[in-house]
Design a protein around this motif. Structure first.
Motif, mmCIF file in Angstrom:
data_model
loop_
_atom_site.group_PDB
_atom_site.id
_atom_site.type_symbol
_atom_site.label_atom_id
_atom_site.label_comp_id
_atom_site.label_asym_id
_atom_site.label_seq_id
_atom_site.Cartn_x
_atom_site.Cartn_y
_atom_site.Cartn_z
ATOM 1 N N ASN A 253 0.901 -1.201 0.082
ATOM 2 C CA ASN A 253 -0.127 -0.002 -0.015
ATOM 3 C C ASN A 253 0.802 1.225 -0.169
ATOM 4 O O ASN A 253 0.935 2.070 1.021
ATOM 5 C CB ASN A 253 -1.057 0.169 1.197
ATOM 6 N N TRP A 254 1.580 1.630 -0.977
ATOM 7 C CA TRP A 254 2.403 2.814 -1.240
ATOM 8 C C TRP A 254 1.314 4.091 -1.284
ATOM 9 O O TRP A 254 0.236 3.832 -1.852
ATOM 10 C CB TRP A 254 3.163 2.861 -2.739
ATOM 11 N N ARG A 255 1.813 5.105 -0.839
ATOM 12 C CA ARG A 255 1.078 6.397 -0.675
ATOM 13 C C ARG A 255 2.051 7.207 -1.317
ATOM 14 O O ARG A 255 3.149 7.569 -0.741
ATOM 15 C CB ARG A 255 0.685 6.710 0.769
ATOM 16 N N SER A 256 1.359 8.397 -1.850
ATOM 17 C CA SER A 256 2.197 9.429 -2.324
ATOM 18 C C SER A 256 2.213 10.816 -1.619
ATOM 19 O O SER A 256 1.023 11.013 -0.763
ATOM 20 C CB SER A 256 1.515 10.005 -3.679
ATOM 21 N N THR A 257 3.113 11.418 -1.243
ATOM 22 C CA THR A 257 3.236 12.599 -0.816
ATOM 23 C C THR A 257 4.077 13.659 -1.463
ATOM 24 O O THR A 257 4.755 13.199 -2.407
ATOM 25 C CB THR A 257 4.160 12.584 0.870
ATOM 26 N N PRO A 258 4.183 14.907 -1.381
ATOM 27 C CA PRO A 258 4.839 15.930 -2.154
ATOM 28 C C PRO A 258 6.293 15.680 -2.326
ATOM 29 O O PRO A 258 7.060 16.085 -3.147
ATOM 30 C CB PRO A 258 4.474 17.427 -1.478
ATOM 31 N N THR A 259 6.925 14.813 -1.481
ATOM 32 C CA THR A 259 8.469 14.707 -1.494
ATOM 33 C C THR A 259 8.784 13.158 -1.609
ATOM 34 O O THR A 259 9.941 13.238 -1.695
ATOM 35 C CB THR A 259 9.021 15.267 -0.016
ATOM 36 N N ALA A 260 7.763 12.404 -1.309
ATOM 37 C CA ALA A 260 8.329 10.938 -1.223
ATOM 38 C C ALA A 260 6.987 10.058 -1.428
ATOM 39 O O ALA A 260 5.811 10.555 -1.245
ATOM 40 C CB ALA A 260 9.178 10.655 0.125
ATOM 41 N N GLU A 261 7.497 8.852 -1.686
ATOM 42 C CA GLU A 261 6.494 7.544 -1.607
ATOM 43 C C GLU A 261 6.768 6.940 -0.397
ATOM 44 O O GLU A 261 7.906 6.885 0.128
ATOM 45 C CB GLU A 261 6.705 6.554 -2.905
ATOM 46 N N VAL A 262 5.645 6.669 0.311
ATOM 47 C CA VAL A 262 5.674 5.955 1.698
ATOM 48 C C VAL A 262 4.915 4.676 1.581
ATOM 49 O O VAL A 262 3.865 4.572 1.213
ATOM 50 C CB VAL A 262 5.133 6.801 2.803
#
Length: 389
Positions: free
Chosen positions: A176-185
């Protein structure tokens, strides 16, 4: 003159007796008695079938009391099972087997009173048999080994808590990868972390199969503390005068708002430091500067989680902050090659980085964790893998 001389002798004698008693009191306080401890030991599932689990632990009793022998008249144990379903029909049977270096165990399993000499140790085996029609939903065993110590402080019952997991998620299930403005978490699900685990082994088992060069692994501060054994049973904490009174002056949501929670901080930072921090903090608050207490009382003031602060069974304990966090992240990088950080994140968007390896960009890390992807409930995802964009 004679009466004055006798009076002087009397006063001097009283002073000397008082000084002697004071010295005895200081010596008594600085020299804890009955300092016999039980180790977490080594635990293994010797048998695991759909209807029968056999869990065996080998523990040590170590006498750390200076110059004094400690007796162990009684040892017993109990187990609490945590499961994803009903425990109706599930039974447990526990045996304590003494493995003394100079005595043979009795065939009837009777525990005879044993003397642990100064600096010496002895071993006990804890056998737990679990029976049931279907044990597939069992998740964890919470074992409580009670041992009675008999020594200079009388009879004192102590308890060694050991948490042993039964279920271990497949690392491939974490997708379950999630996107943020600076990275994938990627929040990574693990088994219930315990004192039997090490951060390096957890990263190798669950993170390395999902990681790429340049990734950063973050672990919550409470899971690190739990793996270090830094959690305390409130029953074994004895709040002093300061803890019983000052705890009422903290917000009800604070982990320091109970006598045991505040005493846990005092035991870490010292009474004088906590009292001074409270007085200075109270004055600073009057002049519109909140938070000074937490700056002066030591790092643990912000990190202690009181009862209910973590997931079961640790919700029954006071969990301290981790010890030597920088050393932990450096060791993770040394052993796995991954950049690492230990963090304290909450649902309000606050991200505190306790320690990080030198190649971690802190602003990127804080932005990636701002929405708390690990969660604060029972997600059991204490590890988050961050892949900078």
């Amino acid at each position: 003159m004679l009466l004055q001389f006798l009076g002087l002798i009397l006063v001097t004698s009283i002073l000397l007796i008082g000084l002697y008693l004071l010295a005895l009191e200081i010596q008594y306080r600085d020299r804890p008695g009955n300092n016999l401890v039980a180790t977490v030991g080594q635990w293994q599932l010797r048998e695991q079938t759909p209807t029968h689990y056999q869990l065996v632990g080998e523990m040590e009793l170590i006498n750390r009391t200076a110059k004094l022998e400690i007796m162990v008249p009684q040892v017993s144990a109990e187990v609490k099972l945590l499961s994803g379903g009903s425990l109706q029909g599930v039974t447990t049977q526990i045996r304590i087997v003494s493995c003394h270096p100079d005595e043979k165990a009795r065939s009837d399993d009777y525990w005879f009173a044993y003397i642990v000499k100064v600096g010496k140790r002895t071993t006990i085996d804890v056998h737990i048999d679990i029976h049931g029609a279907d044990l597939s939903q069992l998740k964890t065993a919470w074992v409580q080994v009670h041992y009675l110590t008999y020594g200079p402080q009388g009879r004192i019952t102590k308890t060694r808590h050991v948490v042993v997991p039964f279920q271990f998620p497949d690392p491939a299930e974490s997708k379950n990868w999630r996107s943020t403005p600076t990275a994938e978490v990627l929040p990574i699900r693990t088994h219930l972390l315990t004192e039997l685990d090490s951060p390096v082994d957890v990263v190798r088992r669950y993170v390395s199969p999902n990681a790429k060069p340049g990734d950063v692994v973050t672990i919550g501060e409470s899971p690190i503390a739990i793996m270090q054994g830094r959690f305390r049973d409130p029953q074994e904490i004895k709040p002093g005068w300061a803890a019983k009174r000052l705890c009422y002056l903290f917000l009800p949501t604070s982990s320091l708002a109970t006598a045991c929670g505040l005493q846990a901080l005092i035991d870490q930072s010292g009474t004088v430091r906590v009292l001074a921090a409270f007085l200075v903090g109270a004055i600073a608050k009057v002049f519109g500067k909140p938070g000074v207490f937490y700056q002066l009382a030591g790092e643990q003031a912000r990190l202690i989680d009181d009862v209910t602060g973590t997931l079961p069974p640790y919700d029954q304990f006071i969990v301290l902050g981790p010890e030597n966090p920088q050393q932990v992240v450096d060791l993770i990088q040394q052993e796995t090659g991954l950049a690492a950080a230990i963090v304290d994140v909450n649902d309000l968007g606050a991200v505190k980085v306790l320690a990080a390896t030198l190649d971690v960009a802190i602003p990127m890390l804080q932005q990636a964790l701002r929405k708390n992807p690990a969660g604060n409930a029972d997600e059991q995802t204490p590890v988050v893998l961050i892949r900078p964009l």
